[in-house]
Design a protein around this motif. Structure first.
Motif, short mmCIF file in Angstrom:
data_model
loop_
_atom_site.label_atom_id
_atom_site.label_comp_id
_atom_site.label_asym_id
_atom_site.label_seq_id
_atom_site.Cartn_x
_atom_site.Cartn_y
_atom_site.Cartn_z
N SER A 170 0.83 -1.21 0.00
CA SER A 170 0.00 0.00 0.00
C SER A 170 0.87 1.27 0.00
CB SER A 170 -0.92 -0.04 1.23
OG SER A 170 -1.52 1.19 1.45
N TYR A 171 1.94 1.29 0.81
CA TYR A 171 2.85 2.45 0.84
C TYR A 171 3.49 2.66 -0.53
CZ TYR A 171 2.86 1.89 6.00
OH TYR A 171 2.51 1.77 7.32
N ALA A 172 3.98 1.55 -1.13
CA ALA A 172 4.69 1.65 -2.41
C ALA A 172 3.77 2.25 -3.48
CB ALA A 172 5.20 0.28 -2.84
N ASN A 173 2.50 1.83 -3.49
CA ASN A 173 1.53 2.40 -4.43
C ASN A 173 1.39 3.90 -4.24
OD1 ASN A 173 0.29 0.85 -6.46
ND2 ASN A 173 -0.73 -0.41 -4.89
N LEU A 174 1.24 4.33 -2.99
CA LEU A 174 1.08 5.76 -2.70
C LEU A 174 2.31 6.56 -3.09
CD1 LEU A 174 -0.70 5.76 0.76
CD2 LEU A 174 -1.49 6.93 -1.29
N LEU A 175 3.48 5.91 -3.00
CA LEU A 175 4.73 6.61 -3.32
C LEU A 175 5.07 6.54 -4.80
CD1 LEU A 175 6.68 5.40 -0.14
CD2 LEU A 175 6.06 7.78 -0.65
N GLY A 176 4.11 6.02 -5.61
CA GLY A 176 4.31 5.98 -7.06
C GLY A 176 5.23 4.87 -7.51
N GLU A 177 5.49 3.91 -6.62
CA GLU A 177 6.38 2.78 -6.95
C GLU A 177 5.51 1.56 -7.29
OE1 GLU A 177 9.68 2.77 -7.02
OE2 GLU A 177 10.34 4.48 -5.81
N GLU A 178 4.82 1.64 -8.46
CA GLU A 178 3.84 0.60 -8.80
C GLU A 178 4.48 -0.78 -8.97
OE1 GLU A 178 3.79 3.58 -10.29
OE2 GLU A 178 1.82 4.42 -9.82
N LYS A 179 5.68 -0.81 -9.58
CA LYS A 179 6.34 -2.10 -9.82
C LYS A 179 6.69 -2.76 -8.48
CE LYS A 179 10.17 -4.21 -12.25
NZ LYS A 179 11.51 -3.97 -12.78
N LEU A 180 7.23 -1.94 -7.61
CA LEU A 180 7.60 -2.41 -6.27
C LEU A 180 6.34 -2.90 -5.52
CD1 LEU A 180 10.34 -0.47 -4.46
CD2 LEU A 180 8.53 -1.49 -3.11
N ALA A 181 5.24 -2.14 -5.66
CA ALA A 181 3.98 -2.52 -5.00
C ALA A 181 3.50 -3.89 -5.48
CB ALA A 181 2.91 -1.47 -5.26
N ALA A 182 3.63 -4.12 -6.81
CA ALA A 182 3.18 -5.40 -7.38
C ALA A 182 4.03 -6.56 -6.85
CB ALA A 182 3.24 -5.34 -8.91
N ILE A 183 5.34 -6.34 -6.75
CA ILE A 183 6.22 -7.40 -6.23
C ILE A 183 5.88 -7.69 -4.76
CG2 ILE A 183 8.62 -8.08 -5.72
CD1 ILE A 183 9.46 -6.21 -8.07
N LEU A 184 5.69 -6.63 -3.98
CA LEU A 184 5.36 -6.81 -2.56
C LEU A 184 4.03 -7.53 -2.39
CD1 LEU A 184 6.61 -3.35 -1.30
CD2 LEU A 184 7.44 -5.56 -0.45
N HIS A 185 3.09 -7.23 -3.29
CA HIS A 185 1.80 -7.93 -3.23
C HIS A 185 1.99 -9.41 -3.52
CE1 HIS A 185 -2.51 -8.34 -3.26
NE2 HIS A 185 -2.45 -8.98 -4.40
N HIS A 186 2.90 -9.73 -4.44
CA HIS A 186 3.19 -11.13 -4.76
C HIS A 186 3.82 -11.84 -3.54
CE1 HIS A 186 4.07 -14.64 -7.14
NE2 HIS A 186 5.32 -14.60 -6.71
N LEU A 187 4.72 -11.16 -2.84
CA LEU A 187 5.34 -11.76 -1.64
C LEU A 187 4.25 -12.02 -0.58
CD1 LEU A 187 8.71 -9.77 -1.19
CD2 LEU A 187 8.15 -11.60 -2.78
N LEU A 188 3.32 -11.07 -0.46
CA LEU A 188 2.18 -11.24 0.45
C LEU A 188 1.39 -12.50 0.10
CD1 LEU A 188 -0.01 -10.12 2.50
CD2 LEU A 188 -0.94 -8.83 0.58
#
Lengths: 168, 168
Positions: free
Chosen positions: A122-140
């Motif tokens: 959620s933080y990564a999305n807000l910070l404009g780091e969409e790729k990072l957000a997608a990877i973190l969601h996959h780890l989740l």
């Protein structure tokens, strides 16, 4: 602990916290393995160790790409969680009950990580780091898969064996 | 720690572990309250404290009905989790970021309890304690509700405010 002023600081804080958790958890799995009886549970533990090593590498790369050192947080929460893993492995006298007890501690670690990976995505999305957000969601999702596989094994086999070790 | 030989011993172990967690968490919420800025988050914390006191009472009654003392486990895991709650409340300099940081720690506690209530409900079923299993399942659902409400508030309001505190 350093000051946490911005949401990006907070993202770094939780990335470093998870780096420490995954690192300590890898070591803990290797130690726990020899106390586990069920071949199916040992199989899930081998998978957990692979997932954890993979997460460790990804988290390290993320921190480096964000310009931060792969600094480990040395969190007291994960330290306490792992002390309890050892305590129950020592205290459980019956091998089937020990396997059942260990599964819950494993799931406590899964859930501790689930809460943090969810927030980080959620933080990564807000910070404009969409790729990072997608990877973190996959780890989740990998943590949730591990948790679900443990529940399935516990309910279908390990817990019933722990309830009636002599007749199974 | 006493020996854990049977699945019933393991159920008592996790009931006492949760009794300790709920008790310490009630106190921790009261302390954290004065450091929280968001009125909505304060509202959820008042609800969390109510839920936790309710769980504490139910767990105590369960242990007594099973013929066990309301013995507290003094778990090191929850101790570590609560030390980290305090650490982040101290380290977060910005009030919006502090609220966001606190939500994740709250969810770590929720998830720690979710893993254990889920297992306990399964044990109770196997031990023929259907009524107890149903109550434990209800406590589990209350933890999941709390977790979902925190995620909703974080994503809709607290995290965006933490990202752009000056323009919200």
């Amino acid at each position: 602990m350093k000051d946490v002023v911005t949401l990006k600081d907070l993202m770094i804080y939780y990335l470093q916290s998870l780096l420490d958790t995954e690192s300590k958890w890898c070591e803990a799995i290797a130690e726990a393995m020899e106390r586990i009886k069920s071949p199916e549970l040992r199989g899930l533990l081998i998978r957990s160790a692979e997932v954890s090593r993979h997460h460790l590498r990804i988290l390290g790369e993320m921190l480096e790409n964000l310009g931060f050192k792969k600094e480990f947080m040395q969190g007291v929460a994960v330290k306490g969680l792992l002390i309890e893993v050892n305590e129950i492995l020592q205290a459980a006298a019956d091998p089937e009950v020990r396997d059942a007890a260990f599964i819950v501690k494993h799931q406590c670690i899964n859930h501790y990580k689930i809460a943090q990976y969810g927030a980080l995505s959620s933080y990564a999305n807000l910070l404009g780091e969409e790729k990072l957000a997608a990877i973190l969601h996959h780890l989740l999702l990998e943590e949730k898969e591990s948790d679900a596989a443990l529940t399935k094994l516990a309910e279908s086999k390990i817990n019933p064996q722990a309830q009636s070790p002599l007749i199974m």
